[in-house]
Each structure stands twice: as C-alpha cells, then as structure tokens.
Design a protein around this motif. Structure first.
Motif, PDB file in Angstrom:
ATOM      1  N   TYR A  29      23.006 -22.981 -22.907  1.00 22.60           N
ATOM      2  CA  TYR A  29      22.327 -22.319 -21.803  1.00 22.60           C
ATOM      3  C   TYR A  29      21.079 -23.106 -21.439  1.00 22.60           C
ATOM      4  N   SER A  30      20.776 -23.175 -20.128  1.00 19.57           N
ATOM      5  CA  SER A  30      19.603 -23.914 -19.667  1.00 19.57           C
ATOM      6  C   SER A  30      19.034 -23.273 -18.414  1.00 19.57           C
ATOM      7  N   GLU A  31      17.710 -23.356 -18.261  1.00 14.86           N
ATOM      8  CA  GLU A  31      17.033 -22.900 -17.049  1.00 14.86           C
ATOM      9  C   GLU A  31      15.971 -23.906 -16.637  1.00 14.86           C
ATOM     10  N   ASN A  32      15.730 -23.978 -15.331  1.00 13.56           N
ATOM     11  CA  ASN A  32      14.600 -24.728 -14.786  1.00 13.56           C
ATOM     12  C   ASN A  32      13.547 -23.716 -14.356  1.00 13.56           C
ATOM     13  N   THR A  33      12.291 -23.977 -14.666  1.00 17.03           N
ATOM     14  CA  THR A  33      11.231 -23.009 -14.392  1.00 17.03           C
ATOM     15  C   THR A  33      10.919 -22.892 -12.910  1.00 17.03           C
ATOM     16  N   ASN A  34      11.341 -23.868 -12.101  1.00 12.38           N
ATOM     17  CA  ASN A  34      11.069 -23.848 -10.669  1.00 12.38           C
ATOM     18  C   ASN A  34      12.305 -23.368  -9.917  1.00 12.38           C
ATOM     19  N   ARG A  35      12.222 -22.225  -9.274  1.00 13.31           N
ATOM     20  CA  ARG A  35      13.369 -21.665  -8.553  1.00 13.31           C
ATOM     21  C   ARG A  35      13.694 -22.447  -7.282  1.00 13.31           C
ATOM     22  N   ASN A  36      12.839 -23.384  -6.885  1.00  9.77           N
ATOM     23  CA  ASN A  36      13.119 -24.248  -5.741  1.00  9.77           C
ATOM     24  C   ASN A  36      13.865 -25.511  -6.152  1.00  9.77           C
ATOM     25  N   SER A  37      14.213 -25.623  -7.419  1.00 11.73           N
ATOM     26  CA  SER A  37      14.993 -26.763  -7.888  1.00 11.73           C
ATOM     27  C   SER A  37      16.413 -26.676  -7.340  1.00 11.73           C
ATOM     28  N   THR A  38      17.073 -27.822  -7.262  1.00 11.72           N
ATOM     29  CA  THR A  38      18.447 -27.840  -6.765  1.00 11.72           C
ATOM     30  C   THR A  38      19.344 -26.924  -7.589  1.00 11.72           C
ATOM     31  N   CYS A  39      19.224 -26.987  -8.914  1.00 12.55           N
ATOM     32  CA  CYS A  39      19.954 -26.083  -9.815  1.00 12.55           C
ATOM     33  C   CYS A  39      18.958 -25.537 -10.826  1.00 12.55           C
ATOM     34  N   TYR A  40      18.893 -24.203 -10.973  1.00 18.46           N
ATOM     35  CA  TYR A  40      17.878 -23.650 -11.873  1.00 18.46           C
ATOM     36  C   TYR A  40      18.442 -22.818 -13.013  1.00 18.46           C
ATOM     37  N   ARG A  41      19.773 -22.665 -13.102  1.00 18.40           N
ATOM     38  CA  ARG A  41      20.336 -21.945 -14.250  1.00 18.40           C
ATOM     39  C   ARG A  41      21.741 -22.469 -14.535  1.00 18.40           C
ATOM     40  N   TYR A  42      22.062 -22.614 -15.820  1.00 22.51           N
ATOM     41  CA  TYR A  42      23.376 -23.142 -16.211  1.00 22.51           C
ATOM     42  C   TYR A  42      23.781 -22.545 -17.555  1.00 22.51           C
ATOM     43  N   ALA A  43      25.076 -22.248 -17.696  1.00 19.09           N
ATOM     44  CA  ALA A  43      25.601 -21.741 -18.965  1.00 19.09           C
ATOM     45  C   ALA A  43      27.028 -22.233 -19.141  1.00 19.09           C
ATOM     46  N   GLU A  44      27.429 -22.389 -20.398  1.00 16.52           N
ATOM     47  CA  GLU A  44      28.785 -22.837 -20.699  1.00 16.52           C
ATOM     48  C   GLU A  44      29.219 -22.297 -22.054  1.00 16.52           C
ATOM     49  N   VAL A  45      30.483 -21.920 -22.153  1.00 15.84           N
ATOM     50  CA  VAL A  45      31.096 -21.559 -23.426  1.00 15.84           C
ATOM     51  C   VAL A  45      32.406 -22.320 -23.524  1.00 15.84           C
ATOM     52  N   GLY A  46      32.792 -22.673 -24.737  1.00 15.14           N
ATOM     53  CA  GLY A  46      34.032 -23.428 -24.899  1.00 15.14           C
ATOM     54  C   GLY A  46      34.451 -23.511 -26.353  1.00 15.14           C
ATOM     55  N   CYS A  47      35.614 -24.088 -26.563  1.00 18.85           N
ATOM     56  CA  CYS A  47      36.116 -24.323 -27.905  1.00 18.85           C
ATOM     57  C   CYS A  47      36.971 -25.574 -27.900  1.00 18.85           C
ATOM     58  N   ALA A  48      37.147 -26.165 -29.067  1.00 15.73           N
ATOM     59  CA  ALA A  48      37.918 -27.401 -29.179  1.00 15.73           C
ATOM     60  C   ALA A  48      38.661 -27.432 -30.508  1.00 15.73           C
ATOM     61  N   TYR A  49      39.850 -28.021 -30.464  1.00 17.91           N
ATOM     62  CA  TYR A  49      40.641 -28.280 -31.674  1.00 17.91           C
ATOM     63  C   TYR A  49      40.648 -29.775 -31.928  1.00 17.91           C
TER      64      TYR A  49
END
Length: 356
Positions: free
Chosen positions: A273-293
C-alpha cells in the motif's frame, strides 16, 4: 553522437570482459489486445563490474526498441519494459564501496536498482509492481528508462537493512547538454530522497519507506499513460513550466510472507500500500494484493491492483506463468484485465528472457 557513444561503450565492455565481470539480459515481449493492435518491445541490458580496491566500478546500459506504441489505454503501464526507442542510455555508472555489512555508491543510478522490487513483485509484468505509481507517475525522477546522479548507501545488521538514496530531482537519458544523467540542478529540478527499512526472516520480507521531493510538478494532460510514460510526460511539462517550490512525499508498506513450503516448492502471499501526501499528484493512492507459486522451474502469480489518479480510479488484475527452459532462457505468458474511466481493456503478452 549517439552512435559514437554506443561504439565507445561496446568497446569498453569488450576490452574489460577478459578480466572483469560482464553480464547482460535480453528481453523480447510481444503484446496483443485480443483484437487488432499488436506491439513488439525489446530490451537489452549490459552490465560491467570492475574490482577496484575494496569496491568496484559499476556500469550498465539499456537499449530499447519497439515496433509501435502501447496497444491499450491503461494508465499505470501494463508492461514494465515499455519505453521510447533508445539507442543507448546509462542505467548505472559509478563506484560502489563495500564493507562487511554496508555499501556506498556515488555516480549515475536509478531507483529500480535498489528499491521496491522483491522476489514476488519481480514476477509480474505490470509497471506498478516495480515502483509505486504514487511516486513514478507523480515525479519525473530517475526511474526506468531515466537515471540521474545519485548518492546511495545501505547498512545491514542481522535481519534488518536500511537503504537511502539522494538523487537529482529529475532523471534523464539523453546525451545532450540539457538532457543527460550527469546534470545536478537543485534550484530547478529539486532534490529527491528515498529511505527504506527492510526486515527479512525465514523467507518473509517486509518493507516500509518514504520518498521526499522538494518540488511539485504540474500534472500532465497525458499522465494517464503508463507509470514510466507518465514520469516522462511530467518531465516534458517540467521543461515548459517551472515546478513549484513545494515539498511532498509518498510512503509505502510492503509485506511478503510464505504461506506454504515443502521440498523446494513454495506459495507466497504479498500485499502493499502507498499514498502520496499531495492530492494534486498524478497518482496519490495505490494498493495491491497477490500470491505466487514457485519451484525449481516455474513461477506462477496472480495479483490485483488499485490506483487512484487525479482523473479517476484504475483497477487491474494480472495472471502470469514464468517457466525456465534452461538455466539462461525463460518463457513467460501473461494476461491482464484493466478497467478505468476510459474503458475496459484486456491484453495478452508473451515474454522471452535470455541471460548471459
């Protein structure tokens, strides 16, 4: 000029090959949107390490060639090697000093060399698996295929590692006076710093980090392209409009945990999970879940992603399988479904790796 530089670099690699460590990787990747659009992307990376005292001189170049542009209208960038055609660009060039539990590097470098990528995220093809779009899409930093002057160090104590890099605030890949990775322009480009704390224990890995930039760049009208392309788009606007003297930061958390292991086989879970503190940024929130074998010959993975951009939200899912044909050759098919306010997209890719 580019041809002269490329010839000199090739000669340098060959002249040092006999006595030093030279390696490389070639990746060729075919894309199809399951309709009529296709693209073929090729990436060649050459690496050189020359031992010098208690350290080494490190050099790496990248060379990119593709037949067309991206086949779908996604924002994050579904392919982590997709970039403009590049005859030769410096990825790494500098001196790395080594101690028993620490490293110090000075020279040209990019963020992908040291941060973000883990064993699980390295499997996936989507660009956001390699670096969070809260950073890559919001700042024109030294992110593939760009690089910049860097001061990097890491320190390891037991199961803990701390990394820190200070970069020129804008990355470059050209060979011109105002477009080369040796530029240091803090008044205009600002400064960019990344700090990351890592913990590793019995196959599990956990990261926590923060990236700080002393400039705020205007949001580009084309920044809904891939994360790497978005970075380049912001850089283009940066040439036209001076960035504001405003400091912002992005922070992230990452966890990778074995769920099942036996006789060389393992299933691992991943969340970030990641956030940018500036809401005027191009992208300000991101999340990912996954699994691998993973086993000796195969790696299979499934991941789902969420990215909040200034102009909307993008959801994506990827399923992929990487199979080692030999010790140096691997084949990887991948399928992705992506949805944003511009539409719904599907894309299939087939990638071949050759290490030498």
């Amino acid at each position: 000029m580019k041809r002269i530089v490329t010839t000199m670099l090739c000669g340098f690699y060959l002249s040092c090959a006999a006595a030093q460590h030279v390696s490389g990787q070639y990746i060729t990747d075919g894309h199809w949107d399951l309709k009529k659009n296709v693209n073929w992307v090729n990436l060649l990376r050459l690496n050189l390490s020359i031992t010098l005292g208690k350290g080494s001189v490190e050099a790496a170049t990248i060379h990119v060639a593709q037949t067309d542009h991206s086949v779908i209208g996604d924002w994050q960038g579904f392919c982590n090697i997709d970039a403009e055609n590049t005859l030769a660009a410096i990825a790494v060039l500098g001196y790395m000093h080594q101690w028993d539990n620490a490293h110090l590097f000075a020279g040209v470098r990019n963020v992908n060399e040291d941060f973000f990528t883990s064993d699980v995220t390295a499997l996936f093809i989507n660009s956001s698996c390699g670096i969070f779009p809260t950073i890559a899409a919001s700042y024109p930093i030294a992110n593939y295929p760009l690089s910049g002057l860097t001061l990097y160090f890491d320190v390891t104590k037991g199961e803990w590692t701390f990394r820190n890099s200070l970069y020129n605030g804008v990355g470059y890949k050209g060979w011109k006076r105002h477009d080369n990775p040796f530029l240091v322009r803090p008044k205009r480009d600002g400064m960019f710093n990344i700090s990351q704390l890592e913990y590793a224990h019995r196959g599990a890995r956990y990261f926590a980090g923060v990236a700080i930039h002393s400039r705020q760049f205007p949001v580009g009208s084309d920044s809904e392209n891939s994360s790497s392309d978005a970075s380049c788009d912001v850089s283009k606007n940066h040439d036209d409009d001076a960035p504001a003297r405003h400091t912002s930061c992005a922070w992230w958390l990452y966890g990778e945990q074995p769920l099942w292991t036996t006789d060389g086989k393992a299933v691992l879970g991943m969340v970030q999970y990641s956030e940018n503190t500036n809401r005027n940024s191009t992208c300000y929130r991101y999340a990912e879940v996954g699994c691998a074998y993973r086993d000796d010959r195969n790696e299979c993975g499934l991941s789902g992603q969420y990215a909040r951009y200034y102009n909307g939200t993008e959801y994506s899912a990827e399923v992929t399988w990487k199979h080692k044909l030999t010790e140096s050759i691997a084949l990887q098919p991948s399928f992705q479904y992506i949805s944003n306010s511009d539409g719904n997209y599907t894309v299939a890719s087939l990638r071949l790796y050759f290490d030498f």
